[in-house]
Design a protein around this motif. Structure first.
Motif, PDB file in Angstrom:
ATOM      1  N   HIS A  54       8.148 -61.322  34.222  1.00 59.25           N
ATOM      2  CA  HIS A  54       6.714 -61.143  34.459  1.00 59.25           C
ATOM      3  C   HIS A  54       6.438 -59.944  35.366  1.00 59.25           C
ATOM      4  O   HIS A  54       5.801 -60.057  36.405  1.00 59.25           O
ATOM      5  N   SER A  56       4.818 -56.320  36.589  1.00 59.33           N
ATOM      6  CA  SER A  56       3.488 -55.722  36.512  1.00 59.33           C
ATOM      7  C   SER A  56       3.545 -54.318  37.083  1.00 59.33           C
ATOM      8  O   SER A  56       4.463 -53.972  37.830  1.00 59.33           O
ATOM      9  N   ALA A  75       4.777 -62.734  30.005  1.00 56.83           N
ATOM     10  CA  ALA A  75       3.842 -63.813  29.682  1.00 56.83           C
ATOM     11  C   ALA A  75       2.842 -63.352  28.631  1.00 56.83           C
ATOM     12  O   ALA A  75       2.411 -62.201  28.644  1.00 56.83           O
ATOM     13  N   GLU A  76       2.472 -64.259  27.741  1.00 59.83           N
ATOM     14  CA  GLU A  76       1.444 -63.941  26.750  1.00 59.83           C
ATOM     15  C   GLU A  76       0.113 -63.644  27.436  1.00 59.83           C
ATOM     16  O   GLU A  76      -0.607 -62.730  27.046  1.00 59.83           O
ATOM     17  N   PHE A  77      -0.193 -64.411  28.463  1.00 58.56           N
ATOM     18  CA  PHE A  77      -1.462 -64.251  29.182  1.00 58.56           C
ATOM     19  C   PHE A  77      -1.172 -63.758  30.594  1.00 58.56           C
ATOM     20  O   PHE A  77      -0.915 -64.548  31.497  1.00 58.56           O
ATOM     21  N   ASP A  78      -1.188 -62.454  30.774  1.00 58.19           N
ATOM     22  CA  ASP A  78      -0.892 -61.859  32.071  1.00 58.19           C
ATOM     23  C   ASP A  78      -2.084 -61.038  32.509  1.00 58.19           C
ATOM     24  O   ASP A  78      -2.460 -60.075  31.842  1.00 58.19           O
ATOM     25  N   GLU A  79      -2.670 -61.415  33.634  1.00 55.98           N
ATOM     26  CA  GLU A  79      -3.855 -60.715  34.103  1.00 55.98           C
ATOM     27  C   GLU A  79      -3.549 -59.323  34.650  1.00 55.98           C
ATOM     28  O   GLU A  79      -4.448 -58.527  34.861  1.00 55.98           O
ATOM     29  N   ALA A 110       1.295 -67.827  31.667  1.00 55.30           N
ATOM     30  CA  ALA A 110       0.602 -66.804  32.438  1.00 55.30           C
ATOM     31  C   ALA A 110       1.572 -66.145  33.416  1.00 55.30           C
ATOM     32  O   ALA A 110       2.695 -66.623  33.624  1.00 55.30           O
ATOM     33  N   HIS A 111       1.114 -65.084  34.011  1.00 53.85           N
ATOM     34  CA  HIS A 111       1.904 -64.320  34.980  1.00 53.85           C
ATOM     35  C   HIS A 111       2.542 -65.257  36.020  1.00 53.85           C
ATOM     36  O   HIS A 111       1.887 -66.134  36.550  1.00 53.85           O
ATOM     37  N   TRP A 113       5.074 -67.372  35.444  1.00 47.07           N
ATOM     38  CA  TRP A 113       5.485 -68.666  34.881  1.00 47.07           C
ATOM     39  C   TRP A 113       6.941 -69.008  35.132  1.00 47.07           C
ATOM     40  O   TRP A 113       7.307 -70.187  35.104  1.00 47.07           O
ATOM     41  N   TYR A 117       5.224 -72.781  38.365  1.00 44.55           N
ATOM     42  CA  TYR A 117       4.770 -73.597  37.249  1.00 44.55           C
ATOM     43  C   TYR A 117       4.667 -75.050  37.691  1.00 44.55           C
ATOM     44  O   TYR A 117       5.251 -75.455  38.694  1.00 44.55           O
TER      45      TYR A 117
END
Length: 144
Positions: A54, A56, A75-79, A110-111, A113, A117
């Motif tokens: 994860h 960034s 992650a699929e959903f990473d802000e 998400a970011h 994970w 978690y």
């Protein structure tokens, strides 16, 4: 990032002085520029393999400089960074035939994970455990 990279060098040298012949490094996004240390190490001959979990704020220039086997677990959903960007990084890395690379996008997470978690959530635990196993398998394959 430069300080972290410079701080890692004596640790690597100490390991090698004790007979360690191959070293891998994992980078988690634990804030600030810490995650970038492993990307910089992956652009050197100091280590033999790297795994980013994860990540960034990784740049295309940093990916261009990678010169050792690297796995990037996203992650699929990473802000912080869209998974689509890491797909592009994976395509770029795949053109480098001198070393293996791997980008995996974990669905539904998400970011953070891999380390943050809900231990009661079966799906969260399964994804975290899968990422840990992927990391261990990568190092088993490339750190010899």
């Amino acid at each position: 990032m430069d300080k972290g990279y410079e701080d890692a060098k004596p640790v690597i040298a100490a390991l090698k002085s004790k007979g360690v012949s191959a070293i891998g490094a994992a980078g988690f996004c634990w804030g600030d520029a810490k995650r970038k240390v492993v990307v910089k190490l992956a652009s050197s001959t100091d280590i033999q393999a790297a795994v980013l979990l994860h990540p960034s704020l990784i740049t295309e220039d940093e990916i261009d400089n990678v010169s050792i086997p690297i796995a990037i677990l996203v992650a699929e959903f990473d802000e912080y960074v869209p998974a689509e960007l890491f797909k592009q990084f994976g395509e770029k890395l795949s053109t480098k035939s001198e070393f293996e690379s791997f980008v995996k996008i974990y669905p539904g997470v998400a970011h953070g994970w891999t380390v943050k978690y809900d231990a009661e959530g079966k799906s969260a635990v399964k994804s975290a455990e899968e990422s840990h196993l992927d990391m261990l398998n990568w190092f088993t394959k490339h750190v010899k």
